[in-house]
Design a protein around this motif. Structure first.
Motif, mmCIF file in Angstrom:
data_model
loop_
_atom_site.group_PDB
_atom_site.id
_atom_site.type_symbol
_atom_site.label_atom_id
_atom_site.label_comp_id
_atom_site.label_asym_id
_atom_site.label_seq_id
_atom_site.Cartn_x
_atom_site.Cartn_y
_atom_site.Cartn_z
ATOM 1 N N CYS A 120 0.814 -1.061 0.102
ATOM 2 C CA CYS A 120 0.154 0.155 -0.116
ATOM 3 C C CYS A 120 0.909 1.250 -0.080
ATOM 4 N N ASP A 121 0.198 2.278 -0.387
ATOM 5 C CA ASP A 121 0.842 3.678 -0.160
ATOM 6 C C ASP A 121 1.523 3.842 0.945
ATOM 7 N N PHE A 122 1.189 3.656 2.086
ATOM 8 C CA PHE A 122 1.629 3.878 3.378
ATOM 9 C C PHE A 122 2.925 3.273 3.760
ATOM 10 N N CYS A 123 2.994 1.895 3.210
ATOM 11 C CA CYS A 123 4.177 1.155 3.487
ATOM 12 C C CYS A 123 5.273 1.740 2.396
ATOM 13 N N SER A 124 4.767 1.962 1.039
ATOM 14 C CA SER A 124 5.861 2.294 0.079
ATOM 15 C C SER A 124 6.215 3.843 0.196
ATOM 16 N N GLN A 125 5.733 4.500 0.960
ATOM 17 C CA GLN A 125 6.228 5.735 1.303
ATOM 18 C C GLN A 125 7.459 5.939 1.840
ATOM 19 N N GLU A 126 8.705 6.532 0.998
ATOM 20 C CA GLU A 126 10.054 6.425 1.838
ATOM 21 C C GLU A 126 10.255 7.206 2.965
ATOM 22 N N ARG A 127 9.316 8.394 2.991
ATOM 23 C CA ARG A 127 9.555 9.538 3.940
ATOM 24 C C ARG A 127 9.019 8.801 5.272
ATOM 25 N N ARG A 128 8.274 7.933 5.535
ATOM 26 C CA ARG A 128 7.633 7.325 6.808
ATOM 27 C C ARG A 128 8.720 6.687 7.532
#
Lengths: 199, 199
Positions: free
Chosen positions: A70-78
């Motif tokens: 998902c987008d939350f997991c693939s966001q580098e900045r998290r």
């Protein structure tokens, strides 16, 4: 009359699959769509089918998504060292809007042995794999502050502690804007016990 | 995050075509369907499409139906000398449940010149044809007891009287179970003016 007026009654019945929609609301919605918004209704039918057919779960955090990750997991900045465990996808959005910047893990429910929901149904083996990856330094338990949510949080905290990872629980207390007069006593007790030095 | 999580957000937006469903309810409904009732959602999609494509208006009374002549009009046992004029299809069901046994005519709205809704949009020429058929002996005006409903009732009553047919209006008054203390004064005035001999 009802059974012969098939398509309208079928639609009214079908609308009741939505939570909070009873017979009266369903009828009102059906008439509204038929009289005023047939285009909107056709669009909705298309979106429903597409969503049901294509949306699955993120292979990493179990969030609802049409992608593998998902987008939350693939966001580098998290921040990958923080992992927030929540019960539902709606909670993910709520925490994200509250400014949380780490990763998520979505249980898609809470422990409920009577309903046959155990650790397996909540994907806790998947959570274990995530914890074993070594990236996570703190697990924030953000399950609901209900009996079921608390039980689930306890269960997970054992798992996390066994791996020597820090576990925290979101704070109990008086909600922002809350007036003491109208707050129930258990909340107040928790707010009192959880008091902090005033800065 | 929202714009990339496309299918879910599309579904949430599409759900808002329903009256009374705001952003929060739409999101709750979308998650519920995705997590717990995909079959129900697929069924709903099918019913929506079928209803929107196949339901039209009865050629005689303008009721919503998938047939040329609706079930209310084709029922032999309904009294053809009585014609009840209502604003919406929901009103037809309400009157029917209240025990009304005659025929219906559905305006699908009320006169509203500012919104471009005049006699033609309400199908009053169709009503005229019905009245000219000679079968109808009494027209019951059951439009809403609002300013628009009253105006519409007045307009239609002129049409009916010109044909020497009896016109009646459903009674104004205190609703069944109503406590006088909580009834607004216009309703009470009407209830007083409409008083009848006690039997």
């Amino acid at each position: 009359m009802n059974q012969s007026n098939n398509l309208i009654e079928d639609l009214v019945d079908a609308l009741r699959c939505m939570p909070g929609i009873g017979k009266k609301s369903a009828r009102r919605i059906a008439y509204h769509l038929l009289e005023r918004d047939r285009e909107g209704a056709r669009h909705l039918a298309g979106r429903l089918t597409a969503a049901m057919d294509q949306i699955g779960h993120c292979q990493q955090c179990r969030m609802l998504t049409e992608k593998t990750i998902c987008d939350f997991c693939s966001q580098e900045r998290r921040d990958p060292t923080l992992l927030c465990v929540v019960e539902t996808p709606a909670d993910v959005y709520a925490m994200n809007e509250a400014g949380y910047k780490g990763r998520f893990f979505v249980l898609m429910g809470h422990l409920s042995p009577l309903d046959g929901i155990g650790p397996e149904e909540l994907g806790l083996d998947q959570l274990a794999t995530l914890l074993d990856s070594g990236e996570v330094e703190e697990v924030i338990l953000a399950t609901n502050l209900t009996v079921e949510g608390e039980t689930t949080a306890h269960f997970i905290s054992e798992m996390v502690r066994a791996r020597d990872i820090r576990t925290t629980r979101i704070a109990y207390g008086v909600p922002y804007g809350g007036e003491l007069e109208y707050i129930d006593s258990s909340t107040l007790t928790h707010a009192l016990n959880g008091r902090r030095d005033f800065t």
